[in-house]
Design a protein around this motif. Structure first.
Motif, PDB file in Angstrom:
ATOM      1  N   TYR A   1       0.838  -1.193   0.000  1.00  2.38           N
ATOM      2  CA  TYR A   1       0.000   0.000   0.000  1.00  2.38           C
ATOM      3  C   TYR A   1       0.879   1.251   0.000  1.00  2.38           C
ATOM      4  O   TYR A   1       1.575   1.526   0.978  1.00  2.38           O
ATOM      5  N   GLU A   2       0.841   1.996  -1.093  1.00  2.00           N
ATOM      6  CA  GLU A   2       1.509   3.297  -1.124  1.00  2.00           C
ATOM      7  C   GLU A   2       0.493   4.338  -0.670  1.00  2.00           C
ATOM      8  O   GLU A   2      -0.612   4.430  -1.217  1.00  2.00           O
ATOM      9  N   LEU A   3       0.868   5.115   0.332  1.00  2.00           N
ATOM     10  CA  LEU A   3      -0.068   6.034   0.979  1.00  2.00           C
ATOM     11  C   LEU A   3       0.344   7.486   0.750  1.00  2.00           C
ATOM     12  O   LEU A   3       1.518   7.835   0.856  1.00  2.00           O
ATOM     13  N   SER A   4      -0.646   8.301   0.472  1.00  2.00           N
ATOM     14  CA  SER A   4      -0.420   9.743   0.387  1.00  2.00           C
ATOM     15  C   SER A   4      -1.669  10.451   0.871  1.00  2.00           C
ATOM     16  O   SER A   4      -2.704   9.827   1.111  1.00  2.00           O
ATOM     17  N   GLY A   5      -1.557  11.771   0.986  1.00  2.00           N
ATOM     18  CA  GLY A   5      -2.732  12.575   1.259  1.00  2.00           C
ATOM     19  C   GLY A   5      -3.547  12.747  -0.003  1.00  2.00           C
ATOM     20  O   GLY A   5      -3.181  12.245  -1.075  1.00  2.00           O
ATOM     21  N   PRO A   6      -4.670  13.483   0.065  1.00  2.00           N
ATOM     22  CA  PRO A   6      -5.551  13.639  -1.090  1.00  2.00           C
ATOM     23  C   PRO A   6      -5.090  14.696  -2.089  1.00  2.00           C
ATOM     24  O   PRO A   6      -5.641  14.810  -3.181  1.00  2.00           O
ATOM     25  N   ALA A   7      -4.066  15.488  -1.722  1.00  2.00           N
ATOM     26  CA  ALA A   7      -3.583  16.555  -2.598  1.00  2.00           C
ATOM     27  C   ALA A   7      -2.122  16.837  -2.282  1.00  2.00           C
ATOM     28  O   ALA A   7      -1.655  16.592  -1.168  1.00  2.00           O
ATOM     29  N   ALA A   8      -1.413  17.341  -3.285  1.00  2.00           N
ATOM     30  CA  ALA A   8      -0.013  17.719  -3.090  1.00  2.00           C
ATOM     31  C   ALA A   8       0.082  19.206  -2.781  1.00  2.00           C
ATOM     32  O   ALA A   8      -0.598  20.021  -3.398  1.00  2.00           O
ATOM     33  N   LEU A   9       0.918  19.544  -1.795  1.00  2.00           N
ATOM     34  CA  LEU A   9       1.118  20.930  -1.405  1.00  2.00           C
ATOM     35  C   LEU A   9       2.606  21.262  -1.468  1.00  2.00           C
ATOM     36  O   LEU A   9       3.451  20.418  -1.131  1.00  2.00           O
ATOM     37  N   THR A  10       2.929  22.484  -1.854  1.00  2.00           N
ATOM     38  CA  THR A  10       4.295  22.945  -1.701  1.00  2.00           C
ATOM     39  C   THR A  10       4.549  23.198  -0.221  1.00  2.00           C
ATOM     40  O   THR A  10       3.601  23.302   0.580  1.00  2.00           O
ATOM     41  N   LEU A  11       5.787  23.317   0.156  1.00  2.00           N
ATOM     42  CA  LEU A  11       6.101  23.607   1.552  1.00  2.00           C
ATOM     43  C   LEU A  11       5.561  24.981   1.958  1.00  2.00           C
ATOM     44  O   LEU A  11       5.122  25.168   3.096  1.00  2.00           O
ATOM     45  N   ALA A  12       5.570  25.928   1.035  1.00  2.67           N
ATOM     46  CA  ALA A  12       4.994  27.245   1.338  1.00  2.67           C
ATOM     47  C   ALA A  12       3.492  27.110   1.615  1.00  2.67           C
ATOM     48  O   ALA A  12       2.956  27.731   2.546  1.00  2.67           O
ATOM     49  N   GLU A  13       2.810  26.284   0.814  1.00  4.00           N
ATOM     50  CA  GLU A  13       1.378  26.074   1.034  1.00  4.00           C
ATOM     51  C   GLU A  13       1.126  25.332   2.345  1.00  4.00           C
ATOM     52  O   GLU A  13       0.161  25.640   3.067  1.00  4.00           O
ATOM     53  N   ALA A  14       1.980  24.366   2.666  1.00  4.84           N
ATOM     54  CA  ALA A  14       1.833  23.640   3.929  1.00  4.84           C
ATOM     55  C   ALA A  14       2.003  24.588   5.113  1.00  4.84           C
ATOM     56  O   ALA A  14       1.252  24.511   6.103  1.00  4.84           O
ATOM     57  N   MET A  15       2.986  25.485   5.030  1.00  2.00           N
ATOM     58  CA  MET A  15       3.189  26.433   6.123  1.00  2.00           C
ATOM     59  C   MET A  15       2.023  27.414   6.225  1.00  2.00           C
ATOM     60  O   MET A  15       1.662  27.856   7.326  1.00  2.00           O
ATOM     61  N   ALA A  16       1.401  27.732   5.094  1.00  2.00           N
ATOM     62  CA  ALA A  16       0.225  28.607   5.132  1.00  2.00           C
ATOM     63  C   ALA A  16      -0.934  27.910   5.848  1.00  2.00           C
ATOM     64  O   ALA A  16      -1.668  28.544   6.620  1.00  2.00           O
ATOM     65  N   GLU A  17      -1.094  26.613   5.607  1.00  2.00           N
ATOM     66  CA  GLU A  17      -2.138  25.856   6.303  1.00  2.00           C
ATOM     67  C   GLU A  17      -1.870  25.828   7.808  1.00  2.00           C
ATOM     68  O   GLU A  17      -2.790  25.977   8.624  1.00  2.00           O
ATOM     69  N   ILE A  18      -0.605  25.618   8.173  1.00  2.00           N
ATOM     70  CA  ILE A  18      -0.254  25.591   9.598  1.00  2.00           C
ATOM     71  C   ILE A  18      -0.448  26.974  10.222  1.00  2.00           C
ATOM     72  O   ILE A  18      -0.936  27.096  11.355  1.00  2.00           O
ATOM     73  N   SER A  19      -0.096  28.008   9.479  1.00  2.00           N
ATOM     74  CA  SER A  19      -0.279  29.372   9.981  1.00  2.00           C
ATOM     75  C   SER A  19      -1.749  29.648  10.272  1.00  2.00           C
ATOM     76  O   SER A  19      -2.104  30.215  11.314  1.00  2.00           O
ATOM     77  N   GLU A  20      -2.611  29.229   9.342  1.00  2.00           N
ATOM     78  CA  GLU A  20      -4.045  29.461   9.526  1.00  2.00           C
ATOM     79  C   GLU A  20      -4.584  28.681  10.710  1.00  2.00           C
ATOM     80  O   GLU A  20      -5.375  29.197  11.506  1.00  2.00           O
ATOM     81  N   ALA A  21      -4.142  27.429  10.848  1.00  2.00           N
ATOM     82  CA  ALA A  21      -4.650  26.586  11.930  1.00  2.00           C
ATOM     83  C   ALA A  21      -4.150  27.044  13.296  1.00  2.00           C
ATOM     84  O   ALA A  21      -4.880  26.989  14.290  1.00  2.00           O
ATOM     85  N   SER A  22      -2.889  27.469  13.339  1.00  2.00           N
ATOM     86  CA  SER A  22      -2.265  27.801  14.623  1.00  2.00           C
ATOM     87  C   SER A  22      -2.444  29.255  15.027  1.00  2.00           C
ATOM     88  O   SER A  22      -2.281  29.611  16.202  1.00  2.00           O
ATOM     89  N   GLY A  23      -2.770  30.105  14.058  1.00  2.00           N
ATOM     90  CA  GLY A  23      -2.887  31.525  14.349  1.00  2.00           C
ATOM     91  C   GLY A  23      -1.550  32.219  14.475  1.00  2.00           C
ATOM     92  O   GLY A  23      -1.482  33.374  14.895  1.00  2.00           O
ATOM     93  N   THR A  24      -0.469  31.533  14.099  1.00  2.00           N
ATOM     94  CA  THR A  24       0.876  32.103  14.156  1.00  2.00           C
ATOM     95  C   THR A  24       1.526  31.979  12.792  1.00  2.00           C
ATOM     96  O   THR A  24       1.516  30.900  12.186  1.00  2.00           O
TER      97      THR A  24
END
Length: 291
Positions: free
Chosen positions: A195-218
């Motif tokens: 089983y090769e596993l991944s998430g449902p979409a690919a994100l750049t590291l900049a996009e991943a950090m934007a998601e974390i920023s939104e979730a964390s408020g920082t």
């Protein structure tokens, strides 16, 4: 179910499931799920009632005693998976779920001889050559690397500085990895599957950090470094130069876009879609991962 199958099911339900790597990102989730479902679990560690040490093979028999099913997280940078699997088979283990990694079958993923690749290549080869019932799980980069793994300090600093380039990666939630592992350990129909596993979409590291920023408020940024610059920063922080470069090389597949493709392993194993990176970030923030 035949009489033989019924007897086998009854026997394995009474035996502990051994979780090697049970204090790690996926192992502790696997152990928790198995325990919650009522399965007896034995977590292998040096501080356990039956101490287990990868580098002390004389500790292996006690950890394996009475075990019929095994979740195995290999020890990075070693060739110990094969010898351990042989000992497991001799001890009566019947089913093994092995944590490997996407890219293990791509000779260009890591430089030849890189310890990060050797452990998975040799481990998979040993398992497939055995007479054990086996399932191989090959996840992409863990989303939890940003919250409880080797990238978490960079996230908490507010500026993730790694040689990840501008390509995208299909980060996978460790919750999904654990769900697949438990299914393979406790259900029929997964034997012989990779089983090769991944998430449902690919994100750049900049996009991943934007998601974390939104979730964390920082606000968390991302600074792409060259391999040489990354190595120099680690050496300045006290790392051995060879270890620092080896670590940097392990991150370069991100920059080359080798983890951008999506995999269907979660859907094949569980019949549902994988969790999104946004869901991971929201849960991690709620748990205080970046507080």
């Amino acid at each position: 179910m035949t009489e033989t199958q019924t007897a086998k099911t009854a026997r394995t339900s009474e035996n502990p499931i051994l979780v090697v790597g049970g204090t790690g990102v996926t192992g502790r989730r696997v152990a928790a799920r198995l325990t919650a479902a009522g399965h007896p679990v034995r977590v292998a560690s040096r501080s356990a009632a039956r101490p287990f040490d990868w580098h002390a093979p004389d500790t292996w028999p006690a950890a394996l005693a009475g075990v019929r099913r095994l979740y195995l997280v290999p020890l990075e940078g070693t060739r110990l998976t094969g010898p351990f699997l042989q000992r497991a088979a001799e001890a009566g283990v019947e089913r093994v779920v092995l944590l490997s990694g996407r890219g293990v079958d791509n000779p260009d993923y890591l430089p030849a001889g890189h310890p990060g690749g050797i452990v998975h290549v040799t481990g998979e080869e040993a398992l497939r050559a055995s007479d054990l019932e086996w399932t191989v799980i090959r996840p992409s980069w863990f989303s939890q690397n940003f919250s409880e793994g080797f990238l978490s300090d960079g996230v908490r600093s507010g500026d993730l500085r790694i040689p990840g380039g501008d390509a995208a990666a299909a980060f996978v939630d460790a919750e999904d990895i654990a769900d697949v592992a438990v299914a393979a350990l406790t259900e029929d129909g997964h034997q012989g599957a990779t089983y090769e596993l991944s998430g449902p979409a690919a994100l750049t590291l900049a996009e991943a950090m934007a998601e974390i920023s939104e979730a964390s408020g920082t606000k968390v940024g991302y600074t792409p470094l060259t391999l040489d610059a990354f190595t120099a920063e680690l050496v300045a922080d006290g790392w051995d130069a060879e270890d620092a470069r080896e670590f940097g090389l392990a991150l370069t597949p991100l920059a080359r876009g080798l983890d951008a493709h999506l995999s269907d392993g979660v859907r094949r194993a569980l019949g549902r879609e994988p969790r999104s990176f946004a869901a991971f970030a929201a849960d991690a923030a709620a748990a205080g991962a970046w507080a």
